[in-house]
Design a protein around this motif. Sequence first.
Motif, PDB file in Angstrom:
ATOM      1  N   SER A  28     -39.456  17.713 -14.559  1.00 53.74           N
ATOM      2  CA  SER A  28     -39.695  18.761 -15.857  1.00 53.74           C
ATOM      3  C   SER A  28     -38.949  20.223 -15.279  1.00 53.74           C
ATOM      4  O   SER A  28     -38.283  20.930 -16.027  1.00 53.74           O
ATOM      5  CB  SER A  28     -41.080  19.151 -16.192  1.00 53.74           C
ATOM      6  N   GLY A  29     -39.197  20.505 -14.124  1.00 55.56           N
ATOM      7  CA  GLY A  29     -38.549  21.467 -13.494  1.00 55.56           C
ATOM      8  C   GLY A  29     -37.019  21.440 -13.528  1.00 55.56           C
ATOM      9  O   GLY A  29     -36.271  22.370 -13.882  1.00 55.56           O
ATOM     10  N   ILE A  30     -36.432  20.201 -12.985  1.00 54.48           N
ATOM     11  CA  ILE A  30     -35.028  19.868 -13.362  1.00 54.48           C
ATOM     12  C   ILE A  30     -34.507  20.138 -14.728  1.00 54.48           C
ATOM     13  O   ILE A  30     -33.443  20.646 -15.142  1.00 54.48           O
ATOM     14  CB  ILE A  30     -34.733  18.465 -12.681  1.00 54.48           C
ATOM     15  N   ASP A  31     -35.413  19.573 -15.749  1.00 54.44           N
ATOM     16  CA  ASP A  31     -34.814  19.610 -16.963  1.00 54.44           C
ATOM     17  C   ASP A  31     -34.869  21.197 -17.455  1.00 54.44           C
ATOM     18  O   ASP A  31     -34.016  21.599 -18.200  1.00 54.44           O
ATOM     19  CB  ASP A  31     -35.867  18.691 -17.770  1.00 54.44           C
ATOM     20  N   ASP A  32     -35.697  22.016 -17.259  1.00 54.27           N
ATOM     21  CA  ASP A  32     -35.817  23.262 -17.623  1.00 54.27           C
ATOM     22  C   ASP A  32     -34.425  24.219 -16.815  1.00 54.27           C
ATOM     23  O   ASP A  32     -33.977  24.814 -17.572  1.00 54.27           O
ATOM     24  CB  ASP A  32     -37.229  23.804 -16.928  1.00 54.27           C
ATOM     25  N   GLY A  33     -34.096  23.548 -15.824  1.00 61.19           N
ATOM     26  CA  GLY A  33     -33.019  24.459 -15.009  1.00 61.19           C
ATOM     27  C   GLY A  33     -31.791  24.081 -15.960  1.00 61.19           C
ATOM     28  O   GLY A  33     -30.976  24.886 -15.984  1.00 61.19           O
ATOM     29  N   ILE A  34     -31.571  22.545 -16.286  1.00 64.43           N
ATOM     30  CA  ILE A  34     -30.351  22.472 -16.886  1.00 64.43           C
ATOM     31  C   ILE A  34     -30.433  22.949 -18.253  1.00 64.43           C
ATOM     32  O   ILE A  34     -29.513  23.380 -18.784  1.00 64.43           O
ATOM     33  CB  ILE A  34     -30.319  20.613 -17.030  1.00 64.43           C
ATOM     34  N   GLY A  35     -31.572  22.913 -19.134  1.00 61.60           N
ATOM     35  CA  GLY A  35     -31.640  23.580 -20.308  1.00 61.60           C
ATOM     36  C   GLY A  35     -31.509  25.040 -20.373  1.00 61.60           C
ATOM     37  O   GLY A  35     -31.516  25.521 -21.537  1.00 61.60           O
ATOM     38  N   GLN A  36     -31.367  25.609 -19.317  1.00 67.13           N
ATOM     39  CA  GLN A  36     -31.297  27.040 -19.487  1.00 67.13           C
ATOM     40  C   GLN A  36     -29.858  27.495 -19.917  1.00 67.13           C
ATOM     41  O   GLN A  36     -29.927  28.611 -20.524  1.00 67.13           O
ATOM     42  CB  GLN A  36     -31.393  27.909 -18.039  1.00 67.13           C
ATOM     43  N   SER A  37     -28.905  26.774 -19.505  1.00 67.78           N
ATOM     44  CA  SER A  37     -27.427  27.042 -20.174  1.00 67.78           C
ATOM     45  C   SER A  37     -26.843  25.856 -20.734  1.00 67.78           C
ATOM     46  O   SER A  37     -25.765  26.080 -21.419  1.00 67.78           O
ATOM     47  CB  SER A  37     -26.473  27.569 -18.896  1.00 67.78           C
ATOM     48  N   VAL A  38     -27.510  24.854 -21.225  1.00 66.99           N
ATOM     49  CA  VAL A  38     -27.007  23.813 -21.709  1.00 66.99           C
ATOM     50  C   VAL A  38     -28.019  23.611 -23.072  1.00 66.99           C
ATOM     51  O   VAL A  38     -29.099  23.438 -22.840  1.00 66.99           O
ATOM     52  CB  VAL A  38     -26.823  22.355 -20.968  1.00 66.99           C
ATOM     53  N   ASN A  39     -27.215  23.352 -24.189  1.00 65.54           N
ATOM     54  CA  ASN A  39     -28.005  23.110 -25.428  1.00 65.54           C
ATOM     55  C   ASN A  39     -28.247  21.932 -25.782  1.00 65.54           C
ATOM     56  O   ASN A  39     -27.555  20.870 -25.967  1.00 65.54           O
ATOM     57  CB  ASN A  39     -27.344  23.808 -26.566  1.00 65.54           C
ATOM     58  N   PHE A  40     -29.531  21.292 -25.583  1.00 60.55           N
ATOM     59  CA  PHE A  40     -30.141  20.104 -25.880  1.00 60.55           C
ATOM     60  C   PHE A  40     -30.320  19.764 -27.585  1.00 60.55           C
ATOM     61  O   PHE A  40     -30.353  20.592 -28.283  1.00 60.55           O
ATOM     62  CB  PHE A  40     -31.336  19.744 -25.166  1.00 60.55           C
ATOM     63  N   ALA A  41     -29.794  18.734 -27.895  1.00 60.15           N
ATOM     64  CA  ALA A  41     -29.908  18.356 -29.352  1.00 60.15           C
ATOM     65  C   ALA A  41     -31.672  18.102 -29.673  1.00 60.15           C
ATOM     66  O   ALA A  41     -32.434  17.296 -29.126  1.00 60.15           O
ATOM     67  CB  ALA A  41     -29.463  16.886 -29.684  1.00 60.15           C
ATOM     68  N   PHE A  42     -32.103  19.185 -30.532  1.00 57.23           N
ATOM     69  CA  PHE A  42     -33.674  19.262 -30.674  1.00 57.23           C
ATOM     70  C   PHE A  42     -33.870  19.693 -32.212  1.00 57.23           C
ATOM     71  O   PHE A  42     -33.145  20.511 -32.694  1.00 57.23           O
ATOM     72  CB  PHE A  42     -34.173  20.425 -29.676  1.00 57.23           C
ATOM     73  N   ASP A  43     -34.702  19.242 -32.686  1.00 55.77           N
ATOM     74  CA  ASP A  43     -35.165  19.380 -33.996  1.00 55.77           C
ATOM     75  C   ASP A  43     -36.586  19.712 -33.930  1.00 55.77           C
ATOM     76  O   ASP A  43     -37.388  19.213 -33.296  1.00 55.77           O
ATOM     77  CB  ASP A  43     -35.035  18.120 -34.835  1.00 55.77           C
ATOM     78  N   GLU A  44     -36.792  20.829 -34.884  1.00 59.68           N
ATOM     79  CA  GLU A  44     -38.378  21.539 -34.530  1.00 59.68           C
ATOM     80  C   GLU A  44     -39.273  20.496 -35.197  1.00 59.68           C
ATOM     81  O   GLU A  44     -40.413  20.498 -34.689  1.00 59.68           O
ATOM     82  CB  GLU A  44     -38.437  22.909 -35.619  1.00 59.68           C
ATOM     83  N   LYS A  45     -39.114  19.774 -36.013  1.00 63.33           N
ATOM     84  CA  LYS A  45     -39.905  18.600 -36.429  1.00 63.33           C
ATOM     85  C   LYS A  45     -39.896  17.329 -35.786  1.00 63.33           C
ATOM     86  O   LYS A  45     -41.180  16.948 -35.353  1.00 63.33           O
ATOM     87  CB  LYS A  45     -39.631  18.338 -38.042  1.00 63.33           C
ATOM     88  N   LEU A  46     -38.888  16.810 -35.393  1.00 62.51           N
ATOM     89  CA  LEU A  46     -38.854  15.376 -34.739  1.00 62.51           C
ATOM     90  C   LEU A  46     -39.023  15.670 -33.227  1.00 62.51           C
ATOM     91  O   LEU A  46     -39.487  14.808 -32.634  1.00 62.51           O
ATOM     92  CB  LEU A  46     -37.396  14.838 -35.050  1.00 62.51           C
ATOM     93  N   GLY A  47     -38.421  16.679 -32.658  1.00 61.03           N
ATOM     94  CA  GLY A  47     -38.366  16.867 -30.988  1.00 61.03           C
ATOM     95  C   GLY A  47     -36.892  16.514 -30.610  1.00 61.03           C
ATOM     96  O   GLY A  47     -35.927  16.861 -31.440  1.00 61.03           O
ATOM     97  N   TYR A  48     -36.790  16.075 -29.464  1.00 65.22           N
ATOM     98  CA  TYR A  48     -35.471  15.818 -28.777  1.00 65.22           C
ATOM     99  C   TYR A  48     -34.929  14.582 -29.698  1.00 65.22           C
ATOM    100  O   TYR A  48     -35.448  13.589 -29.834  1.00 65.22           O
ATOM    101  CB  TYR A  48     -35.601  15.367 -27.346  1.00 65.22           C
ATOM    102  N   LEU A  49     -33.580  14.628 -30.028  1.00 66.88           N
ATOM    103  CA  LEU A  49     -32.863  13.873 -30.750  1.00 66.88           C
ATOM    104  C   LEU A  49     -31.959  12.710 -29.656  1.00 66.88           C
ATOM    105  O   LEU A  49     -31.420  13.239 -28.715  1.00 66.88           O
ATOM    106  CB  LEU A  49     -31.679  14.341 -31.669  1.00 66.88           C
TER     107      LEU A  49
END
Length: 356
Positions: free
Chosen positions: A128-149
């Motif tokens: 999760s720490g690795i994931d958070d680090g990547i996500g600081q500057s990379v935009n993940f495909a995410f939907d507020e209702k469904l979650g990660y696409l």
Amino acid sequence: MVELDSSDLIGTTVTSTRIRLARNLSSYPFPDKLNPAQAREIVRAVGYELTRLDSFTEYDIGKISADEATYLLERHLISPDLIRRRNISSAFISSDGEVSVMINEEDHLREQYILRGCDLYKAYERISGIDDGIGQSVNFAFDEKLGYLTACPSNVGTGMRASVMMFLPGLAKYGKLEELLPALKANGLTVRGVFGEGTAAEGYSYQISNERTLGLSEADILSHMNEVTLNFADLEHRARERMLEEDELGYRDLCWRAYGTLTNCAVLSVKELTAGMVKVRLGVALGFFDADDVGALNDFIENMRPVSFRRGNCPGSRDEREQDILRAEIVHKVLPRLVRRPGEKRADAAGTGEGL
């Protein structure tokens, strides 16, 4: 067999723990629709972020040798699916060799952390720490209702698969896994082989993981998997008790004969080693052998896989006979240090079978 508490139950059945996160970048099509230029852009973007987090080494799957790819597969650092997409895929491996981030597999990112033994929360915390680090500057495909696409609908939501690798000879012998499959499926769980989806079980080893990710939080999945792991461990312990009640002497003879062959042969093929080590592991599970460190025994078995063995012990050899002779010599030296019959004197500290 003596009555075991929960930690003992887990310790005698769980080989390793893995947390895997599936992620995709919002501005790119899924890997099956990527062109080579887009694939390289994703590799560069994610690789840049990873080098800020740790000393990750990049492996371009299309450029490394078949041996190198097989070695990474044997270490569970990449998947067969990543190799099949070698024209667009890469893998980044952490400095300690425990975290791997596969790029352009089924999803843009498959982030995973594998650790020895059973600790789902520790595994999740690190990846999760690795994931958070990547996500600081990379935009993940995410939907507020469904979650990660994700590319596969079964991963939509948290995108998380939590799994444990379990040694289940008792349940396998009595066909209990097949009986449990419908109930597992109904509860959002699945059972796979050693190398994941679409692979067979090897040596009574099975990967138990969640299959449902939508509508659940990460905490829900981890809690459920902890409960499932303990239940499986308890069922396996009862199956082992039944094996001993039915034919303890027969199983003891089977396991001791395998150990005797492994430690007294002059030539040892991969097939013979694999068959023998399954019986030795069974002997440890049933109490016919003492093993001070089951994790070290499992590491030894992993390091004796064909490419791992050759890289660690005879990198320049292509002669199978020569390798079979060396394999026998190493097993003679190492196995008695890892496993012994009750009452026997412990040998010197063991190596792992890699680089001896």
